[in-house]
Design a protein around this motif. Structure first.
Motif, PDB file in Angstrom:
ATOM      1  N   THR A  57       0.853  -1.188   0.000  1.00 61.50           N
ATOM      2  CA  THR A  57       0.000   0.000   0.000  1.00 61.50           C
ATOM      3  C   THR A  57       0.883   1.230   0.000  1.00 61.50           C
ATOM      4  O   THR A  57       1.770   1.363   0.856  1.00 61.50           O
ATOM      5  N   LEU A  58       0.652   2.122  -0.954  1.00 59.23           N
ATOM      6  CA  LEU A  58       1.436   3.352  -1.051  1.00 59.23           C
ATOM      7  C   LEU A  58       0.659   4.469  -0.370  1.00 59.23           C
ATOM      8  O   LEU A  58      -0.321   4.981  -0.909  1.00 59.23           O
ATOM      9  N   TYR A  59       1.093   4.845   0.817  1.00 57.30           N
ATOM     10  CA  TYR A  59       0.386   5.849   1.587  1.00 57.30           C
ATOM     11  C   TYR A  59       0.732   7.255   1.104  1.00 57.30           C
ATOM     12  O   TYR A  59       1.898   7.580   0.866  1.00 57.30           O
ATOM     13  N   ASN A  60      -0.315   8.078   0.959  1.00 51.86           N
ATOM     14  CA  ASN A  60      -0.158   9.493   0.580  1.00 51.86           C
ATOM     15  C   ASN A  60       0.567   9.668  -0.749  1.00 51.86           C
ATOM     16  O   ASN A  60       1.207  10.696  -0.979  1.00 51.86           O
ATOM     17  N   ALA A  61       0.472   8.670  -1.632  1.00 56.37           N
ATOM     18  CA  ALA A  61       1.164   8.778  -2.913  1.00 56.37           C
ATOM     19  C   ALA A  61       0.589   9.909  -3.755  1.00 56.37           C
ATOM     20  O   ALA A  61       1.331  10.633  -4.430  1.00 56.37           O
ATOM     21  N   ASP A  62      -0.739  10.089  -3.705  1.00 54.63           N
ATOM     22  CA  ASP A  62      -1.345  11.124  -4.543  1.00 54.63           C
ATOM     23  C   ASP A  62      -0.853  12.514  -4.167  1.00 54.63           C
ATOM     24  O   ASP A  62      -0.657  13.370  -5.041  1.00 54.63           O
ATOM     25  N   SER A  63      -0.610  12.764  -2.874  1.00 55.84           N
ATOM     26  CA  SER A  63      -0.117  14.080  -2.458  1.00 55.84           C
ATOM     27  C   SER A  63       1.396  14.189  -2.568  1.00 55.84           C
ATOM     28  O   SER A  63       1.935  15.266  -2.841  1.00 55.84           O
ATOM     29  N   ASN A  64       2.119  13.073  -2.365  1.00 58.11           N
ATOM     30  CA  ASN A  64       3.584  13.113  -2.394  1.00 58.11           C
ATOM     31  C   ASN A  64       4.156  13.106  -3.806  1.00 58.11           C
ATOM     32  O   ASN A  64       5.201  13.715  -4.056  1.00 58.11           O
ATOM     33  N   ILE A  65       3.505  12.400  -4.731  1.00 58.61           N
ATOM     34  CA  ILE A  65       4.042  12.336  -6.092  1.00 58.61           C
ATOM     35  C   ILE A  65       3.070  12.878  -7.129  1.00 58.61           C
ATOM     36  O   ILE A  65       3.406  12.977  -8.306  1.00 58.61           O
ATOM     37  N   HIS A  70      -5.513   4.366 -10.543  1.00 57.92           N
ATOM     38  CA  HIS A  70      -6.973   4.285 -10.410  1.00 57.92           C
ATOM     39  C   HIS A  70      -7.534   5.375  -9.505  1.00 57.92           C
ATOM     40  O   HIS A  70      -8.585   5.192  -8.881  1.00 57.92           O
ATOM     41  N   ASP A  71      -6.871   6.514  -9.406  1.00 55.84           N
ATOM     42  CA  ASP A  71      -7.326   7.583  -8.511  1.00 55.84           C
ATOM     43  C   ASP A  71      -7.115   8.940  -9.162  1.00 55.84           C
ATOM     44  O   ASP A  71      -6.509   9.835  -8.573  1.00 55.84           O
ATOM     45  N   ILE A  72      -7.625   9.097 -10.382  1.00 57.54           N
ATOM     46  CA  ILE A  72      -7.473  10.374 -11.071  1.00 57.54           C
ATOM     47  C   ILE A  72      -8.321  11.434 -10.386  1.00 57.54           C
ATOM     48  O   ILE A  72      -9.398  11.135  -9.874  1.00 57.54           O
TER      49      ILE A  72
END
Length: 357
Positions: A57-65, A70-72
């Protein structure tokens, strides 16, 4: 679907087999952040070791990178196809859509370096859930990761220097598709040889490889004999001035309910027309915040009741409304709008671009 047919179509395409394209400086693109991260995990054989979490599980990936699979953030994906980053790209009439995510580069690099050094943890910006215990700011005394990179290179030359070349060539193949320049390979090789421990040497070599330009792009970077000249600083102008600050807010706004015809209208009751057209979403007249206007079809308009600040600013002559600022250059109908309009009327990105001009 047939995955093998898809792969064959890509590899057999003319652009895939034409080496002349490598000489074109405009060929290739910036790799997307999530693709770089997943390619690192797959190439370096990531292994999940936490039995309570069978999948990483990649935590906070949307904010960090700036991305997550699947999370556009919207139907328009993570970047615009026509985006051209300021500078040489825009000046050359090229586009670099993925460059819209470069503002997250530090978070991506911190996370990948943490993955190489400590495994999947939260250490130093890592993407994992577990914490690392520190004796001081720079010294970690205990690591509890949920997975790690298990890449090892068995065999190889017995000579230490030849083995270093062997390591670097393998990393260049796995992480940069063999595109790493001889200059960068030399840097990675010397760094590997600087470590007496093979494991530490491999981690350092992996770290430097993912920092190379070849890892972050699909083209072949050009080496320059001289350093890039620093940008010329803007000349200071020490005098008073006024400026119009334009803030483009992303998202949707129901402008027909922000500013509504109220009363004192010419020729017809514009509020009744508004109420008939809007139906159930029309705002009651008594809820609107009235403002007095001049040279408009109505002498009084109403502001949405949730925006009393706008009414106060307008009454104090500190705010104004520019209504109906669309990009139609002339009146059109359904039959002739495609011929007469000069921009894409139904493309959000193009409408935003035209509004900014």
């Amino acid at each position: 679907g047939d995955l093998s047919s898809t792969v064959a179509a890509i590899l057999l395409d003319r652009e895939s087999r034409n080496v002349l394209l490598d000489a074109d400086f405009s060929f290739g693109s910036i790799r997307e952040p999530v693709i770089k991260l997943i390619s690192l995990m797959r190439s370096m054989k990531y292994v999940q070791t936490d039995s309570n979490q069978p999948f990483p599980t990649l935590y906070n990936a949307d904010s960090n990178i700036g991305q997550m699979a699947h999370d556009i953030p919207s139907v328009f994906s993570f970047f615009l196809p026509e985006y051209a980053s300021p500078g040489k790209i825009a000046e050359s009439s090229l586009v670099a859509p993925e460059a819209m995510l470069l503002h997250n580069s530090v978070g991506l690099l911190n996370g990948m370096i943490s993955l190489v050094r400590y495994g999947m943890t939260s250490c130093y910006g890592g993407f994992g859930p577990s914490q690392c215990l520190r004796a001081s700011k720079d010294k970690i005394v205990d690591i509890q990761n949920t997975g790690h990179l298990s890449y090892e290179i068995p065999g190889g030359p017995t000579s230490r220097t030849e083995y270093a070349d062997f390591i670097v060539d393998n990393l260049a193949t796995m992480l940069t598709s063999g595109r790493m320049s001889r200059y960068n390979r030399k840097i990675v090789r010397e760094a590997y040889l600087s470590k007496s421990d093979k494991t530490e040497g491999l981690k350092l070599a992996q770290t430097l490889t993912i920092l190379s330009p070849e890892f972050h792009t699909t083209g072949i970077p050009r080496e320059k004999a001289s350093k890039r000249a620093p940008a010329t600083p803007a000349t200071k102008v020490c005098k008073d001035y006024k400026a119009v600050v334009h803030i483009q807010l992303s998202g949707g706004m129901d402008s027909y309910n922000l500013l509504v015809p109220h009363s004192q209208c010419q020729g017809k009751d514009m509020y009744e027309e508004y109420k008939n057209v809007r139906g159930r979403v029309a705002l009651p007249k008594e809820d609107l915040l009235p403002i007095e206007v001049e040279d408009q079809i109505c002498g009084t308009f109403g502001i949405h009741p949730n925006f009393p600040l706008l009414k106060d600013l307008y009454d104090e002559k500190e705010a104004s409304f520019l209504a109906g600022i669309g990009v139609l250059s002339e009146p059109v109908t359904k039959d002739d709008y495609e011929k007469k309009t000069q921009t894409e009327l139904f493309a959000h990105n193009m409408m935003t671009h035209e509004a900014n001009r």
